[in-house]
Scaffold this active site. Structure first.
Site, PDB file in Angstrom:
ATOM      1  N   SER A 166      -0.809  -0.308  -2.273  1.00  0.00           N
ATOM      2  CA  SER A 166      -0.144   0.346  -3.399  1.00  0.00           C
ATOM      3  C   SER A 166       0.640  -0.741  -4.136  1.00  0.00           C
ATOM      4  CB  SER A 166       0.838   1.378  -2.847  1.00  0.00           C
ATOM      5  OG  SER A 166       1.733   1.823  -3.845  1.00  0.00           O
ATOM      6  N   TYR A 204       8.003   4.561   2.859  1.00  0.00           N
ATOM      7  CA  TYR A 204       6.633   4.452   2.312  1.00  0.00           C
ATOM      8  C   TYR A 204       6.361   2.993   1.930  1.00  0.00           C
ATOM      9  CZ  TYR A 204       2.592   5.084  -0.730  1.00  0.00           C
ATOM     10  OH  TYR A 204       1.351   4.980  -1.314  1.00  0.00           O
TER      11      TYR A 204
END
Ligand SMILES: NC(=O)c1ccc[n+]([C@@H]2O[C@H](COP(=O)([O-])OP(=O)(O)OC[C@H]3O[C@@H](n4cnc5c(N)ncnc54)[C@H](OP(=O)(O)O)[C@@H]3O)[C@@H](O)[C@H]2O)c1
Length: 336
Positions: free
Chosen positions: A142, A155
């Protein structure tokens, strides 16, 4: 068409979003594709497309949190195909919220899926790829794999861990002709928001954003056009719900949480389609020479989406304090 000699691709987390589109994209391009998922009852939609388009795609059960499930799935695929050329570690979800509010059990669960899940599959495919002396391992990271965002510490750290592991692993597997590819999407319009886990003391903020009337500067409620419908319960919940008053406590970080979600949720609804990521993954594979052991470099990074590309450039070019301001200005501004 004889597909016997086409490469074999395995995708994790294929029920929705990026995994769903990637499985289809590989099958549509002739790869013998194994779309894996933890719950095969969620396969109805992909099955229909496979039948309609006569795709070389098979379904296999795999929960990346479970060693036995991963081992069984890879064994089954190898017994059937006698090779695995591409592994795409896509299964994942987001645990958001202020670090102080997060239960250790939930933090461990986040790493169980996003980080250890990828390690489990990699450890199972490496003996196969080593003996083939070729392979591509694609880890879906990501832009949160190289930039820290507010209210996302766990995360973000699960994706930083995935990136660090990938970087180190690339040296070990290079002599065997195995490439490591990191795909770094920005915000992508999938079920990701629907599947977000939040601590209970943050959820009211999320729900009230959902219900809030349109601001004078926007045409709709910040969340009204996103798919947000359910926020998972987490282990924190079970404990806190025993005490209703405690459950009603609001996070001490409500201002930053509110600002972040206010910006993040609507960004999802206008974000690129997951097909864009699927295409980037496919291209990343098609650009690889078949055997890479003579090359000095076998780690490849692909940011996907304008936001990820902008942050990737910024990370290389600007100072940490400028980057900090850029992230704060992009994620925390709110009309008061
Ligand atoms: N959407 C974004 O903005 C974005 C941006 C950057 C990176 N990513 C990354 O892209 C990946 C895919 O996310 P997405 O956006 O496509 O979200 P999504 O639509 O929610 O898809 C997530 C997939 O992961 C699966 N999954 C979760 N836990 C699993 C487990 N233990 N075992 C097997 N499968 C599991 C889900 O299966 P179930 O249906 O069974 O839950 C689902 O198929 C994730 O790694 C995410 O971190 C997403």
């Amino acid at each position: 068409m004889d597909l016997k000699h086409e490469p074999v691709a395995v995708v994790t987390g294929s029920t929705t979003g990026i995994g769903f589109e990637t499985s289809l994209a590989f099958a549509q391009n002739g790869y013998r594709t194994f779309a894996t998922m933890r719950d095969l009852s969620k396969a109805e939609q992909i099955k229909k497309i496979v039948v309609r388009e006569h795709l070389p795609l098979k379904l296999v059960q795999m929960d990346v949190d479970e060693c036995g499930s991963v081992k069984e799935a890879i064994k089954k695929i190898f017994e059937e195909e006698e090779r695995i050329d591409i592994l795409i570690n896509n299964a994942g979800y987001g645990l958001f919220g202020a670090l102080e509010d997060l239960a250790i059990e939930d933090i461990k669960k986040q790493f169980e899926t996003n980080f250890f899940g990828a390690i489990r599959t990699i450890q199972q495919v490496l003996p196969i790829m080593r003996s083939q002396r070729s392979g591509n391992i694609v880890n879906i990271s990501s832009m949160s794999g190289f930039i820290g965002f507010p209210v996302s510490s766990i995360y973000v750290s699960s994706k930083f861990a995935l990136e660090g592991m990938s970087e180190s692993l690339s040296y070990e597997v290079q002599p065997y002709g195995i490439n490591i590819i990191l795909i770094e999407p920005g915000v992508i319009n999938t079920n990701f928001v629907e599947n977000i886990v939040l601590p209970i003391n943050t959820r009211e903020i999320s729900s009230s954003l959902l219900a809030s009337p349109p601001s004078p500067h926007s045409s709709s409620s910040p969340l009204s056009s996103t798919k947000t419908s359910t926020i998972y319960s987490n282990s924190d919940d079970l404990k806190r719900n025993k005490n209703k008053d405690k459950g009603k406590e609001t996070t001490k970080y409500s201002d930053i949480v509110k600002r972040f979600l206010f910006n993040y949720y609507p960004a999802m609804s206008t974000a690129p389609d997951p097909k864009k990521v699927a295409l980037a993954i496919l291209e990343s594979i098609q650009m690889q020479p078949k055997h890479s052991f003579n090359r000095r470099h076998n780690l490849f990074r692909y940011p996907v989406g304008q936001d990820a590309k902008l942050y990737a450039e910024a990370k290389k070019k600007i100072s940490d304090s400028e980057l900090h301001s850029l992230v704060a200005d992009s994620t925390l501004l709110m009309d008061n």
